[in-house]
Design a protein around this motif. Structure first.
Motif, short mmCIF file in Angstrom:
data_model
loop_
_atom_site.label_atom_id
_atom_site.label_comp_id
_atom_site.label_asym_id
_atom_site.label_seq_id
_atom_site.Cartn_x
_atom_site.Cartn_y
_atom_site.Cartn_z
N LEU A 85 10.17 11.37 -1.72
CA LEU A 85 8.86 10.82 -1.40
C LEU A 85 8.63 9.55 -2.21
O LEU A 85 7.79 8.72 -1.89
N ARG A 86 9.39 9.44 -3.31
CA ARG A 86 9.29 8.26 -4.17
C ARG A 86 10.65 7.99 -4.80
O ARG A 86 11.23 8.87 -5.41
N ARG A 87 11.14 6.77 -4.62
CA ARG A 87 12.43 6.36 -5.21
C ARG A 87 12.19 5.06 -5.96
O ARG A 87 12.04 4.02 -5.33
N PRO A 88 12.17 5.08 -7.30
CA PRO A 88 11.97 3.83 -8.02
C PRO A 88 13.10 2.85 -7.69
O PRO A 88 14.27 3.24 -7.72
N PRO A 89 12.74 1.59 -7.35
CA PRO A 89 13.77 0.64 -6.96
C PRO A 89 14.76 0.41 -8.09
O PRO A 89 14.39 0.48 -9.27
N PHE A 117 11.58 10.04 -10.01
CA PHE A 117 11.74 10.27 -8.57
C PHE A 117 10.90 11.51 -8.17
O PHE A 117 10.75 12.43 -8.98
N VAL A 118 10.42 11.52 -6.92
CA VAL A 118 9.70 12.69 -6.42
C VAL A 118 10.34 13.10 -5.09
O VAL A 118 10.53 12.27 -4.19
N MET A 119 10.67 14.39 -4.99
CA MET A 119 11.32 14.92 -3.79
C MET A 119 10.44 16.01 -3.18
O MET A 119 9.79 16.75 -3.92
N ASP A 120 10.47 16.10 -1.87
CA ASP A 120 9.75 17.21 -1.21
C ASP A 120 10.62 18.47 -1.31
O ASP A 120 11.80 18.44 -0.94
N SER A 153 0.84 -1.21 0.00
CA SER A 153 0.00 0.00 0.00
C SER A 153 0.87 1.26 0.00
O SER A 153 0.50 2.29 -0.55
N VAL A 154 2.07 1.20 0.61
CA VAL A 154 3.00 2.34 0.54
C VAL A 154 3.43 2.55 -0.91
O VAL A 154 3.42 3.67 -1.43
N ALA A 155 3.77 1.42 -1.58
CA ALA A 155 4.20 1.51 -2.99
C ALA A 155 3.09 2.10 -3.85
O ALA A 155 3.34 2.94 -4.73
N ALA A 156 1.84 1.67 -3.59
CA ALA A 156 0.71 2.17 -4.38
C ALA A 156 0.55 3.66 -4.17
O ALA A 156 0.29 4.43 -5.11
N LYS A 157 0.73 4.11 -2.93
CA LYS A 157 0.60 5.54 -2.60
C LYS A 157 1.69 6.34 -3.32
O LYS A 157 1.45 7.43 -3.84
N GLU A 158 2.91 5.78 -3.31
CA GLU A 158 4.03 6.46 -3.98
C GLU A 158 3.79 6.53 -5.49
O GLU A 158 4.11 7.52 -6.13
N ASP A 159 3.20 5.45 -6.05
CA ASP A 159 2.91 5.44 -7.49
C ASP A 159 1.90 6.52 -7.86
O ASP A 159 1.96 7.09 -8.95
#
Ligand SMILES: CSC[C@@H](O)[C@@H](O)C(=O)COP(=O)(O)O
Ligand SMILES: [Zn+2]
Length: 271
Positions: free
Chosen positions: A90-94, A80-83, A13-19
């Motif tokens: 906030l999001r780092r693609p593996p 990638f998404v950064m604050d 669910s964290v991954a889905a939120k980041e997506d």
């Protein structure tokens, strides 16, 4: 519920939120725009062979492409998404690393930019070499009296674009072995040339930014047009701008006043 499956559920669910930060049907979503723009930039020779890149700031989120990938093949999930405030991801693609240009993009966002484009355009590289050869390492690129200069904003906090008779100045910094090490000199160049929305990097390319995507992209196009023209002008031994000697400055001033003088006065004084 078993502990293991609970952890699996939580992490998915964290991954889905980041997506959700990068998946959107809107063509204007920054993650979609970066991929679309980089495809165009590849076709224009700006992001060849994984070089160059693009980043967009939208509100508190900064969208950044991964490092070392074919920039024209990127998908929104690669972004990638950064604050903006905390500078945390906030999001780092593996299995991907954020672009080495990230510190330079952040320097542009600290100037209030909404988009930053980095190209390896050959015209930009050639201009840095011509300036070094003909004017020295400390000189900036200067050009005037070219219509496309009107596509360049006057400067931060200033209304409107440069005029046909205005002189466009773009600072040039020296390249470093690692992209991130360009940050301090880029910030130094911005301090020295507060009106600049672009900094050339010798033997490397250019960083260009703007208040939003449209402004950054159109500035990038205007400058690339001007750089190509400048390279061709130099082949024809045409000057980019009047020499800035005291005499040159006086002549420029005098020329701007001649319209009010009687005819022939100008040629009598300065045949
Ligand atoms: C051809 S490699 C170029 C890189 O070293 C760098 O200059 C560049 O522009 C792109 O860096 P990247 O980390 O791939 O976003
Ligand atoms: Zn680069």
């Amino acid at each position: 519920m078993a502990a293991e499956s609970f952890e699996e559920d939580a992490s998915s669910s964290v991954a889905a939120k980041e997506d959700e930060l990068v998946i959107s049907d809107s063509a204007q979503h920054p993650a979609n725009l970066i991929c679309e723009l980089c495809r165009k930039f590849y076709n224009w020779g700006w992001v060849t062979g994984t070089g160059g890149g693009t980043s967009i700031r939208h509100g508190d989120h900064i969208f950044i492409a991964p490092s070392g990938v074919q920039k024209e093949m990127m998908q929104p999930r690669d972004i990638f998404v950064m604050d903006f405030h905390t500078r945390n991801y906030l999001r780092r693609p593996p299995s991907l690393k954020p672009s080495a240009c990230t510190p330079l993009f952040l320097a542009a966002y600290d100037q209030g930019a909404g988009c930053c484009i980095h190209t390896h355009s050959q015209w930009a590289v050639l201009v840095t070499l011509l300036v070094e050869r003909d004017l020295g390492k400390d000189a900036c690129f200067e050009i005037e009296c070219i219509e496309q200069i009107k596509g360049v904003p006057k400067g931060k906090g200033k209304q409107g674009n440069l005029g046909y008779y205005d002189r466009l100045r773009i600072p040039i910094i020296e390249n470093t072995a690692h992209e991130e090490d360009l940050k301090d000199t880029l910030e130094g160049a911005i301090k020295k040339y507060p009106d600049a929305y672009a900094v050339l990097v010798r033997r490397h390319g250019i960083y260009i930014w703007g208040d939003n995507v449209v402004k950054a992209k159109t500035l990038c196009e205007s400058l690339d047009y001007i750089f190509q023209l400048a390279v061709e002008m130099r082949k024809q031994k045409l000057l980019w701008a009047k020499p800035q000697t005291t005499w040159g400055k006086f002549q420029a001033w005098f020329e701007s006043t001649t319209t009010t003088l009687p005819s022939g006065y100008h040629t009598q004084l300065y045949p």
